[in-house]
Design a protein around this motif. Structure first.
Motif: not given
Length: 317
Positions: A284-286, A291-294, A303-306, A312-314
């Motif tokens: 989680h460190a900058p 991690p790759p996602s399937v 829902v908040d417009g993000t 997330g980690n992005n």
């Protein structure tokens, strides 16, 4: 006071064990267990006759109990006596569950004139489930001016080591782990339920398991690999997976990014603490690799417009 004999010590131990069982019995039947405990304490301990050196098993904040009032708090619980210590949940009543049996096993008794010292293990059987806990003791006995043998020294402790206590009591019951011992649980003294039993804070988040919390212990000390329907199928019971050095079970999916509420990084949570060789960098460190996602919903907004590409980690990449 006069000379003390080995039989005096044996009789005093039998009286102590009998008092614990009787106090539990009276408590469980709704009787005056506090009165029974006060009477027993006056007969068994030297308070009012001689200084008493008392270090109970389950005492962390008030480790030593030099007065009868402090001893009563320990044996019957803080709520049952004025000015009791909040850490006391009533050892003589097993935190509300009661004891059905207490057995002394002396390692050695040393007698020197009017003083006798006994050291060994005693075994406490829970009235609730029949589990037996092993505790170490050192008792000092002397004859007071009224000719009665009473305790002037009492030190109890849980057997050393992070693993649950083991051993075979002289009675028929087998020993199960002492409830206060939790391998891998939160640091410091164990948290306690209002009923008195110890439990583990949920720092032990087992993020890397396959559909089961199969690592750890129940509040009464039962290992998870011997809990529930497992006891009906002993042929399926494997080794305790919580022992240091046990293999880490792998999951099909892992929540390996982020932190637990107490700040523990996910890569150092749960059974990973028993396998330091497997602990990698904090994902989680900058700047750490994502991690790759399937599969990924990489188009759209929360829902908040993000935007999803900034979620997330992005956000740290």
């Amino acid at each position: 006071g006069g000379e003390i004999t080995q039989q005096d010590v044996i009789n005093a131990q039998a009286g102590w064990a009998g008092a614990i069982k009787e106090i539990s019995k009276i408590y469980l039947s709704g009787g005056d267990y506090v009165g029974a405990a006060a009477k027993a304490a006056g007969e068994l301990y030297g308070y009012g006759h001689t200084p008493v050196l008392f270090k109970p098993t389950k005492a962390a904040d008030a480790q030593f109990r030099p007065t009868a009032e402090e001893a009563m708090s320990y044996f019957v619980g803080s709520d049952a006596v004025p000015g009791g210590y909040s850490e006391d949940h009533g050892f003589a009543i097993n935190g509300g569950k009661g004891w059905s049996e207490v057995v002394f096993q002396n390692h050695q008794i040393d007698i020197s004139g009017a003083v006798a010292i006994a050291m060994g293990n005693y075994f406490f059987t829970s009235a609730a489930d029949g589990s037996t806990s092993k505790v170490e003791y050192t008792f000092g006995y002397t004859k007071n001016s009224d000719g009665k043998v009473r305790i002037f020294l009492h030190h109890s402790s849980i057997p050393y080591g992070s693993a649950p206590a083991s051993g075979t009591p002289p009675a028929a019951a087998s020993v199960t782990p002492v409830a206060a011992a939790f391998v891998g649980s939160a640091q410091g003294a164990p948290k306690r339920h209002s009923m008195g039993f110890a439990y583990s804070v949920q720092k032990d988040a087992y993020v890397d398991l396959t559909f089961g919390n199969d690592v750890g212990y129940l509040p009464d000390g039962t290992p998870m690999n011997r809990a529930g329907n497992c006891i009906n199928h002993p042929e399926t019971i494997g080794p305790d997976p919580h022992s240091p050095g046990s293999p880490l079970p792998r999951a099909l999916f892992v929540n390996d990014v982020g932190y637990l509420p107490d700040g523990t990084p996910m890569n150092k949570a749960g059974n990973a603490i028993n396998h330091p060789e497997s602990i990698g960098h904090d994902p989680h460190a900058p700047g750490s690799p994502l991690p790759p996602s399937v599969y990924a919903a990489d188009v759209g907004y929360l829902v908040d417009g993000t935007p999803l590409e900034a979620a997330g980690n992005n956000a740290v990449h």
